[in-house]
Design a protein around this motif. Structure first.
Motif, PDB file in Angstrom:
ATOM      1  N   ILE A  42     -18.191  35.278  10.022  1.00 51.72           N
ATOM      2  CA  ILE A  42     -17.789  35.977  11.104  1.00 51.72           C
ATOM      3  C   ILE A  42     -17.702  37.333  10.822  1.00 51.72           C
ATOM      4  N   CYS A  76     -23.755  24.988  18.316  1.00 51.40           N
ATOM      5  CA  CYS A  76     -22.895  26.220  18.918  1.00 51.40           C
ATOM      6  C   CYS A  76     -22.636  25.740  20.246  1.00 51.40           C
ATOM      7  N   PRO A  77     -21.321  25.969  20.789  1.00 54.83           N
ATOM      8  CA  PRO A  77     -20.798  25.428  21.869  1.00 54.83           C
ATOM      9  C   PRO A  77     -21.413  26.368  22.859  1.00 54.83           C
ATOM     10  N   THR A  78     -22.190  27.442  22.994  1.00 53.68           N
ATOM     11  CA  THR A  78     -22.479  28.366  24.093  1.00 53.68           C
ATOM     12  C   THR A  78     -23.878  28.754  23.792  1.00 53.68           C
ATOM     13  N   CYS A  81     -13.984  30.409  17.476  1.00 59.33           N
ATOM     14  CA  CYS A  81     -15.090  29.572  17.434  1.00 59.33           C
ATOM     15  C   CYS A  81     -15.431  29.892  15.675  1.00 59.33           C
ATOM     16  N   THR A  82     -15.759  28.816  14.931  1.00 59.21           N
ATOM     17  CA  THR A  82     -16.491  29.220  13.540  1.00 59.21           C
ATOM     18  C   THR A  82     -17.265  27.967  13.369  1.00 59.21           C
ATOM     19  N   VAL A  83     -17.885  27.375  14.389  1.00 60.67           N
ATOM     20  CA  VAL A  83     -18.536  26.164  14.363  1.00 60.67           C
ATOM     21  C   VAL A  83     -19.799  26.346  13.429  1.00 60.67           C
ATOM     22  N   CYS A  84     -20.703  27.493  13.716  1.00 60.84           N
ATOM     23  CA  CYS A  84     -21.911  27.633  13.152  1.00 60.84           C
ATOM     24  C   CYS A  84     -21.903  27.914  11.518  1.00 60.84           C
ATOM     25  N   ILE A 103     -28.026  35.829  16.446  1.00 63.66           N
ATOM     26  CA  ILE A 103     -26.898  35.412  17.130  1.00 63.66           C
ATOM     27  C   ILE A 103     -26.712  36.136  18.331  1.00 63.66           C
ATOM     28  N   CYS A 108     -21.565  34.666  21.887  1.00 61.17           N
ATOM     29  CA  CYS A 108     -20.868  34.080  20.883  1.00 61.17           C
ATOM     30  C   CYS A 108     -19.203  34.343  21.270  1.00 61.17           C
ATOM     31  N   ILE A 109     -18.455  33.172  21.052  1.00 61.64           N
ATOM     32  CA  ILE A 109     -17.302  33.244  21.366  1.00 61.64           C
ATOM     33  C   ILE A 109     -16.258  33.227  20.162  1.00 61.64           C
ATOM     34  N   ALA A 110     -16.833  33.687  18.796  1.00 62.12           N
ATOM     35  CA  ALA A 110     -16.071  33.868  17.649  1.00 62.12           C
ATOM     36  C   ALA A 110     -14.764  34.513  17.847  1.00 62.12           C
ATOM     37  N   ALA A 119     -20.257  36.046  15.047  1.00 59.67           N
ATOM     38  CA  ALA A 119     -20.964  35.386  14.086  1.00 59.67           C
ATOM     39  C   ALA A 119     -22.297  36.159  13.810  1.00 59.67           C
ATOM     40  N   ALA A 155     -25.483  30.318  21.506  1.00 58.06           N
ATOM     41  CA  ALA A 155     -25.744  31.640  20.882  1.00 58.06           C
ATOM     42  C   ALA A 155     -26.570  31.772  19.718  1.00 58.06           C
ATOM     43  N   VAL A 156     -26.725  30.883  19.134  1.00 59.36           N
ATOM     44  CA  VAL A 156     -27.485  30.731  17.854  1.00 59.36           C
ATOM     45  C   VAL A 156     -29.075  30.404  18.055  1.00 59.36           C
TER      46      VAL A 156
END
Ligand code: SF4
Ligand code: SF4
Length: 77
Positions: free
Chosen positions: A39, A63-65, A25-28, A14, A19-21, A46, A67-68
């Motif tokens: 998280i 992942c919206p950004t 955000c908890t998408v992943c 990550i 990452c915008i946790a 994350a 980051a993964v």
């Protein structure tokens, strides 16, 4: 051709800068069928909690950004 038998890094990495946790955000974590991502409550980022991965990729894809990063082992490609 040399045979690569070990990966140099963790299966899932990550990028904490992306990452915008901390914004909720908890998408992943939600899309992983194995529940291996989590998280970190202290850093609010994350991370890979359990070293068990199917390389199914929704965490990276969703992942919206971006980051993964899933590092697919050479022998599985
Ligand atoms: S989906 Fe991306 S931004 Fe969201 S918690 Fe996971 S790594 Fe962070
Ligand atoms: S590739 Fe699949 S199993 Fe591995 S962390 Fe991502 S969602 Fe989970």
């Amino acid at each position: 051709m040399p045979i690569i038998t070990e990966s140099k890094s963790a299966a899932v990495v990550i990028d904490e800068a992306k990452c915008i946790a901390e914004k909720g955000c908890t998408v992943c974590v939600d899309v992983c069928p194995l529940d291996i991502l989590a998280i970190d409550e202290g850093r609010r980022k994350a991370y890979m909690k359990y070293d068990e991965c199917w390389y199914c990729m929704p965490c990276e894809a969703d992942c919206p950004t971006g980051a993964v990063k899933v590092n697919i082992p050479y022998l599985l490609r």
